[in-house]
Design an enzyme around this catalytic site. Structure first.
Site, short mmCIF file in Angstrom:
data_model
loop_
_atom_site.label_atom_id
_atom_site.label_comp_id
_atom_site.label_asym_id
_atom_site.label_seq_id
_atom_site.Cartn_x
_atom_site.Cartn_y
_atom_site.Cartn_z
N GLY A 56 2.56 2.05 10.79
CA GLY A 56 3.48 3.89 10.55
C GLY A 56 4.71 3.82 11.95
O GLY A 56 4.70 4.92 11.68
N SER A 82 3.09 -1.56 10.33
CA SER A 82 5.16 -2.26 10.88
C SER A 82 5.86 -3.64 9.66
O SER A 82 6.84 -3.21 11.06
CB SER A 82 5.79 -1.93 11.73
OG SER A 82 5.18 -0.41 12.28
N GLU A 110 -5.18 -4.08 10.97
CA GLU A 110 -4.02 -3.63 11.48
C GLU A 110 -4.42 -2.18 12.58
O GLU A 110 -4.92 -1.58 12.44
CB GLU A 110 -4.38 -2.32 10.15
CG GLU A 110 -4.15 -3.11 8.58
CD GLU A 110 -3.42 -2.31 7.74
OE1 GLU A 110 -2.19 -2.40 7.17
OE2 GLU A 110 -4.10 -0.98 7.81
N HIS A 158 -9.54 1.95 5.48
CA HIS A 158 -8.15 1.66 5.72
C HIS A 158 -8.25 2.45 7.22
O HIS A 158 -8.95 3.58 7.49
CB HIS A 158 -7.07 1.97 5.06
CG HIS A 158 -5.64 2.28 5.25
ND1 HIS A 158 -5.40 3.18 6.17
CD2 HIS A 158 -4.94 1.26 5.15
CE1 HIS A 158 -3.87 3.18 6.89
NE2 HIS A 158 -3.52 1.63 5.92
N LYS A 207 0.56 4.15 -0.58
CA LYS A 207 -0.27 5.13 0.75
C LYS A 207 -0.57 6.47 -0.91
O LYS A 207 -0.24 6.28 -2.34
CB LYS A 207 -0.10 5.88 1.48
CG LYS A 207 -0.31 4.50 2.20
CD LYS A 207 0.13 4.50 3.81
CE LYS A 207 0.14 3.46 4.67
NZ LYS A 207 -0.57 3.60 6.49
N ASN A 216 0.96 -0.98 0.24
CA ASN A 216 -0.23 -0.08 0.18
C ASN A 216 1.02 0.91 0.11
O ASN A 216 1.21 1.43 0.70
CB ASN A 216 -0.76 -0.07 1.73
CG ASN A 216 -1.44 1.18 1.58
OD1 ASN A 216 -1.75 2.02 0.32
ND2 ASN A 216 -2.05 1.64 2.29
N GLU A 261 -6.79 5.16 7.97
CA GLU A 261 -6.90 6.78 7.80
C GLU A 261 -7.42 6.81 7.49
O GLU A 261 -8.01 8.50 7.26
CB GLU A 261 -5.10 6.69 7.02
CG GLU A 261 -4.16 6.47 7.61
CD GLU A 261 -2.82 5.72 6.61
OE1 GLU A 261 -3.10 5.56 5.50
OE2 GLU A 261 -1.28 5.14 7.42
P1 PGA Z 1 3.29 -0.06 7.23
O1 PGA Z 1 1.38 0.91 6.93
O2 PGA Z 1 2.84 -1.03 7.22
O3 PGA Z 1 3.61 1.65 7.34
O4 PGA Z 1 2.75 0.41 9.44
C1 PGA Z 1 0.27 -0.36 6.92
C2 PGA Z 1 -0.47 -0.08 6.57
O5 PGA Z 1 -1.32 1.42 6.83
O6 PGA Z 1 -1.35 -1.08 5.73
#
Ligand code: PGA
Length: 252
Positions: free
Chosen positions: A177, A216, A171, A100, A11, A9, A102
């Site tokens: 992140g 992560s 998640e 997601h 983003k 992803n 976010e």
């Molecule tokens: P990350 O993000 O691997 O940077 O923690 C995962 C995601 O948001 O799908």
């Protein structure tokens, strides 16, 4: 047997030049050999889907495909700025991330809206990747399982046995992140709880649905996570931006 699936992803990252380099490096690496029976995808920002589709088509690897990061809950009409599932299908997508964290937090997306989006994706023959997960506060107050159960219950209520054609991505928001990866055992326990909840609804759905872990994931923790019996792959954010790291995770 559920296949291992690794989905990147990006983003809101990338550029025409970077995307081209990334796909060339990843395709070349994958051509040199990947463990059998796995599937991989990259979810690019919407403006780059056509470019990425053309590049992925060129490398013609049956196990590598394209995905989108969001979709409209509507099929067509006056929804300025949105993209429908049929548009994403036309651009070559096989997967679409919905819900997601976010989008849940910054765009106030609800479980009901997310289920409507998943239905649009399914109706176009693509696979929704339905994201769920608890926040740090919810975990610290001992409510992680209850929160996740609530999110799953909403998807079951709307999608019913069509859930068998979806992927679920657990998640935990505190791991996204942040570099704070869930331990493999913590993730496995939640994945198991999700599968048991799905089995309360339908054993077949529970055994078919792929449950990915996200938050992560890096080359150095992917092996342990993917070895867990209820972890069927990963949704990779930050580490998917580096093609070598993504390849290493795909090989884990
Ligand atoms: P990350 O993000 O691997 O940077 O923690 C995962 C995601 O948001 O799908």
């Amino acid at each position: 047997m559920r296949p291992l699936i690794v989905i990147g992803n990006w983003k809101m990252n990338g550029s025409l030049a970077n995307n081209e380099d990334w796909i060339k490096v990843v395709c070349k690496g994958m051509e040199q050999g990947m463990p059998a029976g796995r599937k991989f995808a990259v979810c690019a920002p919407a403006p780059y889907l056509a470019q990425c589709n053309a590049l992925i088509q060129k490398c013609s690897l049956a196990f590598m495909s394209l995905g989108a990061q969001d979709v409209s809950a509507h099929a067509s009409g006056a929804f300025t700025g949105e993209a429908s599932a049929s548009m994403l299908r036309e651009l070559g997508c096989n997967y679409v991330i919905v819900g997601h964290s976010e989008r849940r937090h910054m765009h106030h997306e609800t479980d009901g809206l997310i289920a409507e989006k998943a239905l649009q994706v399914l109706d176009q023959g693509m696979t929704p990747v339905i994201c769920i997960g608890e926040s740090a506060d919810e975990r610290n107050s001992g409510r992680a399982v209850e929160v996740v159960r609530g999110q799953i219950a909403k998807q079951v209520a709307v999608l019913q046995d069509r859930l068998a054609d979806c992927l679920i991505a657990y998640e935990p928001v505190w791991a996204i992140g942040t570099g704070k990866v869930a331990s493999a055992q913590l993730a496995q326990d939640m994945h198991r709880a999700i599968r048991l909840q799905l089995a309360e609804f339908d054993e077949d759905v529970a055994s078919h649905v792929g449950i990915l872990y996200g938050g992560s994931v890096k080359p150095d923790n992917a092996v342990e996570l993917f070895a867990m019996p209820d972890i069927d792959g990963g949704l990779i954010g930050g580490a998917s931006l580096n093609p070598q790291d993504f390849l290493a995770i795909c090989q884990s």
